[in-house]
Design an enzyme around this catalytic site. Sequence first.
Site, PDB file in Angstrom:
ATOM      1  N   HIS A 122       1.027  -1.381  -0.220  1.00  0.00           N
ATOM      2  CA  HIS A 122      -0.135  -0.118   0.004  1.00  0.00           C
ATOM      3  C   HIS A 122       1.178   0.894  -0.143  1.00  0.00           C
ATOM      4  O   HIS A 122       0.055   2.525  -0.707  1.00  0.00           O
ATOM      5  CB  HIS A 122      -1.008  -0.075   0.748  1.00  0.00           C
ATOM      6  CG  HIS A 122      -1.522   1.506   1.292  1.00  0.00           C
ATOM      7  ND1 HIS A 122      -3.173   1.086   1.012  1.00  0.00           N
ATOM      8  CD2 HIS A 122      -1.193   2.299   1.846  1.00  0.00           C
ATOM      9  CE1 HIS A 122      -3.361   2.968   1.502  1.00  0.00           C
ATOM     10  NE2 HIS A 122      -2.303   2.940   1.690  1.00  0.00           N
ATOM     11  N   GLU A 123       1.963   1.332   0.912  1.00  0.00           N
ATOM     12  CA  GLU A 123       2.562   2.096   1.299  1.00  0.00           C
ATOM     13  C   GLU A 123       3.337   2.641  -0.327  1.00  0.00           C
ATOM     14  O   GLU A 123       3.804   3.747  -0.692  1.00  0.00           O
ATOM     15  CB  GLU A 123       3.286   2.864   2.068  1.00  0.00           C
ATOM     16  CG  GLU A 123       2.370   2.679   3.489  1.00  0.00           C
ATOM     17  CD  GLU A 123       1.780   3.851   4.009  1.00  0.00           C
ATOM     18  OE1 GLU A 123       2.201   4.362   3.356  1.00  0.00           O
ATOM     19  OE2 GLU A 123       0.541   3.238   4.225  1.00  0.00           O
ATOM     20  N   HIS A 137       1.974   4.357  -3.007  1.00  0.00           N
ATOM     21  CA  HIS A 137       2.697   5.844  -2.824  1.00  0.00           C
ATOM     22  C   HIS A 137       3.586   7.201  -3.126  1.00  0.00           C
ATOM     23  O   HIS A 137       3.954   7.298  -4.557  1.00  0.00           O
ATOM     24  CB  HIS A 137       1.860   6.361  -1.388  1.00  0.00           C
ATOM     25  CG  HIS A 137       0.878   6.249  -1.171  1.00  0.00           C
ATOM     26  ND1 HIS A 137      -0.424   6.354  -1.399  1.00  0.00           N
ATOM     27  CD2 HIS A 137      -0.065   5.444  -0.106  1.00  0.00           C
ATOM     28  CE1 HIS A 137      -1.929   5.996  -0.924  1.00  0.00           C
ATOM     29  NE2 HIS A 137      -1.164   5.538   1.122  1.00  0.00           N
ATOM     30  N   ASP A 186     -20.005 -29.925 -21.414  1.00  0.00           N
ATOM     31  CA  ASP A 186     -19.229 -30.059 -22.277  1.00  0.00           C
ATOM     32  C   ASP A 186     -19.498 -28.797 -23.193  1.00  0.00           C
ATOM     33  O   ASP A 186     -19.386 -29.135 -24.277  1.00  0.00           O
ATOM     34  CB  ASP A 186     -18.465 -31.169 -23.438  1.00  0.00           C
ATOM     35  CG  ASP A 186     -18.156 -31.593 -22.651  1.00  0.00           C
ATOM     36  OD1 ASP A 186     -17.367 -31.240 -21.127  1.00  0.00           O
ATOM     37  OD2 ASP A 186     -18.141 -33.251 -22.672  1.00  0.00           O
TER      38      ASP A 186
END
Length: 398
Positions: free
Chosen positions: A20-21, A24, A200
């Site tokens: 997450h960081e 950024h 199928d």
Amino acid sequence: MNILGVLLFAFGIAVSIALHEFGHLLTAKAFGMKVTRYFIGFGPRLFSFRKGETEYGLKAIPAGGFCEITGMTALEDVHPDDRKRAFYNQKVWKRVVVLAAGSITHFILGFIILLILAMSLGLPNNKGLPVLQEVTPCVPVANVTDGSCPSGSPAPAKNAGLQPGDEIIAIAGQQTPTWPDMQRITRERTGPTEFKIIRDGQEKTVTVDVAKVTRTLTDGKGGKETKEIGAIGVLPKESFTYSPIAAIPAAVSFTGDMFVNTWKGLLRFPERIPAVVQAIGGGERDLDTPISVVGASRLGGDAAERGLWAFFVLMLAGLNFFVGVFNLLPLLPLDGGHIAVNLYERVRDWIRKLRGKPAGAPVNYMRLLPLTYVVIFLGGAITLLTVTADIVNPIRLQ
């Protein structure tokens, strides 16, 4: 194995936070902004190193992380040499991309997890499609509890030639979009019945001699009743495994479903808080109540102990989608709150320009501090409640 599962799940959470960081960090550097620090965790520094203008490191409390970008607000004192690279001096769309990058990273990570799951352990049959996992040798009579097939036991599905992988799309002319629909219609039938299936990719029609058996069922009011119902002896497919090419659209579709469920869960979040308080007081813990990372890790441990690795991986994907969506809520100090402020400034200045006025001053974050403190207080209180409930009365896999 339980402890290993808890540790693995906690590690998965830590990796999600780090990525997450990193989202950024990566976008800020790509746009030429100055990033001074990138740390995982809070509190005392365990170790760090510097590469270029950025210090990277790990702190003692693994409860989050941060990416420090120069000039996040116009209130920050920025060195004259860095003002051109300050966050607040960038175009609004660049700022929004950087702020949203953390959540976008969660979404990408969640999708990758689902994609791998689709190609390996399989995606859950979350829509309840009436696809057969197994055709049983018979339909046991009421007094048989060990699953054996006494002489003369009917075997409707087996005798009709139904096979694992068949999808039942209609029974006696009635559509069966889900497994419960298929069960309901089958229970109402007896004797030779027309079943339409897809096998199928081809549609076929078979005649199944539906057996009448005695079963004890839930009556919908919490009670039980014994009655005769129709049965054919089949079990539902619980998950689907895909080829690498087919896994992509399957994962995309499943991702969409998880987004919808995550949003619905967020809308119902406030009304579930009283149930958490009751659980702390000794009441029965509702499976639908919010849980903390502590509770999620304990569930991860239970899943590992029982060998339910598909559930374990699915929980990690779900956690990423939840955090990603939650982080975009327009509330400070969440990234969504900062995005809302930047978009407000852009719209406000556009309106001022139409009226022949100059751009307005940057939003004074100091005036937003009371609201920010309220959000922090409520978030902390909810976290404390859920962690307490997950310690004294946790949700466990049965």
